[in-house]
Scaffold this active site. Structure first.
Site, PDB file in Angstrom:
ATOM      1  N   GLY A 184      70.633  38.232  -3.962  1.00 35.78           N
ATOM      2  CA  GLY A 184      69.759  39.375  -3.701  1.00 35.78           C
ATOM      3  C   GLY A 184      70.561  40.650  -3.528  1.00 35.78           C
ATOM      4  O   GLY A 184      71.747  40.713  -3.892  1.00 35.78           O
ATOM      5  N   ASN A 185      69.935  41.659  -2.943  1.00 32.78           N
ATOM      6  CA  ASN A 185      70.583  42.967  -2.845  1.00 32.78           C
ATOM      7  C   ASN A 185      71.907  42.931  -2.090  1.00 32.78           C
ATOM      8  O   ASN A 185      72.904  43.510  -2.531  1.00 32.78           O
ATOM      9  CB  ASN A 185      69.636  43.967  -2.177  1.00 32.78           C
ATOM     10  N   ASN A 213      64.937  29.563   8.193  1.00 27.94           N
ATOM     11  CA  ASN A 213      66.268  30.019   7.804  1.00 27.94           C
ATOM     12  C   ASN A 213      67.367  29.052   8.239  1.00 27.94           C
ATOM     13  O   ASN A 213      68.378  28.903   7.546  1.00 27.94           O
ATOM     14  CB  ASN A 213      66.528  31.423   8.353  1.00 27.94           C
ATOM     15  N   SER A 251      72.985  35.713   6.968  1.00 25.06           N
ATOM     16  CA  SER A 251      71.560  35.412   7.144  1.00 25.06           C
ATOM     17  C   SER A 251      71.101  35.691   8.570  1.00 25.06           C
ATOM     18  O   SER A 251      71.836  35.458   9.535  1.00 25.06           O
ATOM     19  CB  SER A 251      71.292  33.946   6.801  1.00 25.06           C
ATOM     20  N   HIS A 302      73.576  40.792  17.294  1.00 24.13           N
ATOM     21  CA  HIS A 302      73.225  41.622  16.133  1.00 24.13           C
ATOM     22  C   HIS A 302      71.709  41.813  16.106  1.00 24.13           C
ATOM     23  O   HIS A 302      70.990  41.227  15.301  1.00 24.13           O
ATOM     24  CB  HIS A 302      73.702  40.943  14.850  1.00 24.13           C
TER      25      HIS A 302
END
EC number: 1.1.1.37
Length: 311
Positions: free
Chosen positions: A9-10, A95, A119, A175
């Site tokens: 992905g990006n 996830n 992730s 985070h």
């Protein structure tokens, strides 16, 4: 040197692009579950070579982990964003399953690799990767602090009207927009404390802007950011592959450091060829210690959702 990036992905593609044009690795493999997607991203990046002058080989593969064999570093960006109506536990469960599967698959073909986790929720996914695989703690690294610190330095740069590369600053803790701790007290411009130039009010705004930096970009873009995250991963990978021993805030497993145990959380680390070479003990003041303890409690609470997965 070979790097595999799982998730094209990006963020994953940007990371591959930066690693390539900076010549950080001789080979980059992009892997994705979507048929042809990683192959397309890799081909697009390779077609930049004649204009940017890099010689890195970039290839893409659809879910064939045998092509990742011999990777020195594996970056995991796979996962889904939180959707409307989805609970935190549901997001973590989905996830965690993805990250666990990816980590196990890459280790079959690269048993000595260093894994960089991107992730989200990043601290929890880093902890999951460590506990699910049994890999030595120095070889599992969460990227978050590198990105958060970059955003902190950027906001300080804007406030000071000085180049960001002349500013030293670090974010520790989880985070997340309520768990990260921008260390304004220790930030400096060319060795001079930024407190000499900026008022407490301005510094508080810089810290607040840093903490919601990701959310701000999501609001502007309509999706998560990718340029700075991808570049932050590449910066971390560079320090590993080229044994640069840079001091980078990373989410790593702590065993007594900063008064915490059995979690992965952002702390200042020396990053080199062995992954986490050292966790640095920065002397925090009482307020910073309290904020770090609160952040650790929040991260630990997120980890509780992993109990059914790690049995």
């Amino acid at each position: 040197m070979k790097v595999t990036i799982v998730g094209a992905g990006n963020v994953g593609a940007t990371c591959a692009d930066v690693i390539s044009y900076r010549g950080i690795a001789s080979e980059v493999v992009l892997l994705d579950i979507k048929e042809g997607f990683a192959e397309g991203k890799a081909l697009d990046i390779m077609q930049c070579a004649t204009n940017t002058g890099f010689n890195t080989k970039v290839s893409g593969v659809t879910n064939d982990y045998s092509k990742t064999a011999g990777s020195d570093v594996v970056v995991i960006t796979s996962g889904i964003p939180r959707k409307p109506g989805m609970t935190r536990e549901e997001l973590i469960g989905i996830n965690a399953g993805i990250v666990k599967t990816v980590a196990e698959n890459v280790l079959k073909h690269s048993p000595n690799t260093i894994i960089v986790v991107v992730s989200n929720p990043m601290d929890t996914m880093t902890y999951l990767a460590l506990k699910a695989t049994g890999v030595p703690k120095n070889r599992i690294i969460g990227m978050g602090g590198a990105l958060d610190s970059s955003r902190f330095r950027t906001y300080l740069s804007l406030a000071l009207d000085k180049p960001a590369n002349d500013i030293s600053a670090m974010v520790i803790g989880g985070h997340g927009d309520t768990t990260m701790i921008p260390l304004t007290r220790l930030a400096s411009y060319n060795g001079i404390p930024v407190t000499e130039f900026l008022s407490e009010e301005v510094l508080q705004k810089v810290a607040a802007d840093t903490m919601v930096g990701g959310a701000t970009l999501t609001g502007l873009l309509g999706t998560s950011a990718w340029y700075a995250p991808g570049a932050s991963v590449a910066y971390l990978v560079d320090s590993i592959l080229n044994d640069q021993k840079k001091m980078i805030a990373c989410s790593v497993f702590v065993e007594g450091e900063y008064g915490q145990n059995d979690i992965c959380i952002g702390v200042p680390c020396i990053i080199g060829k062995n992954g986490v070479e050292e966790i640095l003990d920065i002397k925090l003041n009482d307020q910073e210690k309290a904020l770090f303890a609160k952040s650790a409690d929040a991260v630990r609470g997120m980890n509780d959702a992993l109990k059914s997965i790690l049995v």
